[in-house]
Write an enzyme that holds these catalytic residues in place. Structure first.
Site, PDB file in Angstrom:
ATOM      1  CG  ASP A  33      61.288 -66.603  -3.643  1.00 56.16           C
ATOM      2  OD1 ASP A  33      62.115 -66.559  -4.574  1.00 56.16           O
ATOM      3  OD2 ASP A  33      60.470 -67.533  -3.495  1.00 56.16           O
ATOM      4  CG  ASP A  35      59.415 -68.839  -9.257  1.00 60.35           C
ATOM      5  OD1 ASP A  35      58.556 -68.537 -10.090  1.00 60.35           O
ATOM      6  OD2 ASP A  35      60.633 -68.827  -9.505  1.00 60.35           O
TER       7      ASP A  35
HETATM    8  C1  G6P Z   1      63.170 -70.154  -8.380  1.00 56.75           C
HETATM    9  C2  G6P Z   1      62.409 -71.441  -8.119  1.00 56.75           C
HETATM   10  C3  G6P Z   1      63.250 -72.652  -8.457  1.00 56.75           C
HETATM   11  C4  G6P Z   1      63.818 -72.526  -9.867  1.00 56.75           C
HETATM   12  C5  G6P Z   1      64.662 -71.275  -9.970  1.00 56.75           C
HETATM   13  C6  G6P Z   1      65.220 -71.074 -11.375  1.00 56.75           C
HETATM   14  O1  G6P Z   1      64.070 -69.947  -7.367  1.00 56.75           O
HETATM   15  O2  G6P Z   1      62.005 -71.525  -6.760  1.00 56.75           O
HETATM   16  O3  G6P Z   1      62.453 -73.806  -8.332  1.00 56.75           O
HETATM   17  O4  G6P Z   1      64.587 -73.672 -10.204  1.00 56.75           O
HETATM   18  O5  G6P Z   1      63.846 -70.145  -9.632  1.00 56.75           O
HETATM   19  O6  G6P Z   1      64.156 -70.738 -12.235  1.00 56.75           O
HETATM   20  P1  G6P Z   1      64.272 -70.536 -13.801  1.00 56.75           P
HETATM   21  O7  G6P Z   1      62.981 -69.806 -14.130  1.00 56.75           O
HETATM   22  O8  G6P Z   1      65.489 -69.690 -14.049  1.00 56.75           O
HETATM   23  O9  G6P Z   1      64.352 -71.869 -14.421  1.00 56.75           O
HETATM   24 MG    MG Z   2      60.241 -69.497  -4.004  1.00 54.43          MG
END
Ligand code: G6P
Ligand code: MG
Length: 239
Positions: A33, A35
């Site tokens: 993953d 983030d």
């Molecule tokens: C990751 C993060 C989420 C976030 C998602 C979408 O999975 O953990 O917290 O909402 O990405 O991110 P974006 O950059 O597309 O808004």
């Molecule tokens: Mg994450």
């Protein structure tokens, strides 16, 4: 004489089956993953959502923020709107999601290679040396931008992200796509995740899972750790 022959034939067959099973379950790819696993953008997500919620007068805190990990942008907004005092129409929701993304991207501009979490580069290098494929499996549509900011745009054998999927975690789609891009069966992939929704997605994909950070105590994961500095490549591949 005949008994002996059958004994050895049976033994050889069992040996072949065991070798086959071991090879079949051996980890050939690790899907990370992004983030909260590779880089601490999860804090920027929180700050972006907090700013938006404050502007709209909607209650939001770090506990609610935990539910947004691994969840798509629009689904995150729906979770935040559970505390709203009025209904928002689809046009307003799109505007709010865009506004949050702008705040988030402003924060991402400060991102640099030094922000990569400790233990990540060592792990990637050691996996590489062992011929294990590495991939990104993230719900984020900002994945290409983030990888560029941290100097990792060419590091991974495959990138599967929010721009390429229809259903976000806990649906397994993002991890199954990563496995198919690598041409490796899901059963031979291991996922590293910091989100409960991501751990669930890995299990739903039929993959092994190392949970780190916020998800480290998730009982569904095969192993948990605070971060990658606590895990050796051997431990990872033996999960
Ligand atoms: C990751 C993060 C989420 C976030 C998602 C979408 O999975 O953990 O917290 O909402 O990405 O991110 P974006 O950059 O597309 O808004
Ligand atoms: Mg994450």
């Amino acid at each position: 004489m005949w008994n002996c022959k059958y004994f050895y034939t049976g033994f050889a067959l069992q040996y072949k089956i065991i070798v086959h099973l071991v090879q079949f379950t051996m980890i050939k790819a690790v899907i990370f993953d992004l983030d909260g696993v590779i880089v601490s953008t999860d804090e920027f997500h929180y700050q972006g959502w907090q700013r938006l919620a404050d502007e709209e007068g909607i209650y939001f805190d770090r506990k609610i923020n935990e539910r947004l990990r691994g969840v798509s942008r629009l689904e995150s907004l729906e979770i935040i709107l559970e505390r709203a005092v009025r209904k928002y129409n689809p046009k307003e929701k799109t505007e709010m999601a865009d506004r949050k993304n702008k705040y988030y991207r402003d924060l991402l501009h400060t991102l640099a290679p030094d922000d990569v979490f400790p233990g990540v580069e060592r792990m990637l290098k050691e996996l590489n040396e062992r011929g294990i494929k590495i991939a990104i499996g993230s719900s984020s549509k900002n994945t290409p931008f983030i990888l560029e900011k941290i100097g990792m745009e060419g590091t991974f054998d495959a990138v599967s992200d929010g721009n390429q999927i229809k259903r976000s975690k806990p649906d397994p789609e993002v991890f199954l796509l990563a496995a198919s891009k690598l041409n490796i069966p899901p059963g031979q992939c291991l996922v590293v995740e910091d989100a409960d929704a991501g751990v669930e997605a890995a299990i739903n994909a039929g993959m092994k899972c190392l949970a780190v950070g916020s998800a480290r105590k998730n009982p569904k994961a095969h192993l948990g750790a605070n971060n990658l500095t606590e895990i050796t490549v051997e431990q990872l591949l033996q999960i």
